[in-house]
Design an enzyme around this catalytic site. Sequence first.
Site, PDB file in Angstrom:
ATOM      1  N   ASN A   1     -10.189   4.566   6.815  1.00  0.00           N
ATOM      2  CA  ASN A   1     -11.588   4.297   6.508  1.00  0.00           C
ATOM      3  C   ASN A   1     -11.747   2.794   6.209  1.00  0.00           C
ATOM      4  O   ASN A   1     -10.764   2.045   6.225  1.00  0.00           O
ATOM      5  CB  ASN A   1     -12.018   5.153   5.313  1.00  0.00           C
TER       6      ASN A   1
ATOM      7  N   CYS B   1     -12.044   0.890   3.607  1.00  0.00           N
ATOM      8  CA  CYS B   1     -11.286   0.265   2.513  1.00  0.00           C
ATOM      9  C   CYS B   1      -9.805   0.649   2.520  1.00  0.00           C
ATOM     10  O   CYS B   1      -9.044   0.212   1.664  1.00  0.00           O
ATOM     11  CB  CYS B   1     -11.908   0.638   1.174  1.00  0.00           C
TER      12      CYS B   1
ATOM     13  N   GLU C   1      -8.225   3.318   1.693  1.00  0.00           N
ATOM     14  CA  GLU C   1      -7.653   4.267   0.736  1.00  0.00           C
ATOM     15  C   GLU C   1      -7.549   5.658   1.344  1.00  0.00           C
ATOM     16  O   GLU C   1      -6.906   6.537   0.776  1.00  0.00           O
ATOM     17  CB  GLU C   1      -8.472   4.306  -0.571  1.00  0.00           C
TER      18      GLU C   1
END
Length: 343
Positions: free
Chosen positions: A262, A264, A266
């Site tokens: 995704n 970011c 994470e």
Amino acid sequence: AKTIATWGRHGGYFISETDASVFESELTSILVNQRAAFNSPVWFNVGIQKAPQCSACFINSVHDDMRSILGLAMTEGMLFKYGSGAGSNLSSLRSSKEKLGSSSGYSSGPVSFMRGYDAFAGVIKSGGKTRRAAKMVILDIDHPDILEFTWCKAKEEKKAHALIDAGYDGAYTGEAYGSISFQNANNSVRVTDEFMNANEQDGEFNTKYVTNGEPCETFKAKDIMRQISDAAWQCGDPGIQYDTTINDWHTCPDTDRIYASNPCSEYMFLNDSACNLASVNLMKCRTAEGEFDVKQFEHCCRIMVTAQEILVGFSSYPNPAIEEHSYNYRPLGLGYANLGSLL
């Protein structure tokens, strides 16, 4: 909280109505007192939309044909509209050094299509005008267009600097940055152990044609790494993702490889999947004396994970593949906020 509890009743999550009522009260208390928070689409959409988009993080696939390429633009656009973010690995798209099927012409390559995706992201934003679109674009280290990808954002940054010097507004929402490409995505290069070892040993590394897997060009691995580092120093992109390690740590290795993340990073999982996220506020998980309250923390986690699990089954998804993976794998992410303040 009332909507989620109602869904839980319909989904058979509670043994009795008393349990459902207690859950609703506890979730309301947690949210009102900011002991935890859901990801943005829950706040934007739940209780407002009839079939709301509830997950923040999506990973989308794309295939080397025009229908799929344009389909990705539509999928991303719908995700941005309702406040979610999306990531894709574009390495499946043939490079600008490869021909178009029976045509004598050459492909425009993934970087050219990135301009179109970036433009849509900039127009739609995320949740309308709620925030900028959250977007990740990834290219594998052995893709023939890797150097074009490496430098695409840094080159655009130079244009912005020239416009700022000419008197245009230099804010990220201003005219200078609004007139250049690739500003709505994080870019990441996907590197392998093979490449990293070649870099350490000052060896060579081959890019490979997408269509047949044969060697395209040979580079010194250190030269490619230096260019990645230089571009990142100039504009912050591209970042690096360690493909070999990511797949070594794959939690469902018998399904498919992990190709992307995704925005970011994470969330690392299968293509065409979504993750529902939430965060526990550690500063609210304290005793009157300021010590960490483990029981309160556990209770908050238990209520939030139950709520997230309910959300997965009653959310809407932009296409059937993401819906199927969400129902089958039910990815959840429960993080925490304010660790530094707590310490």
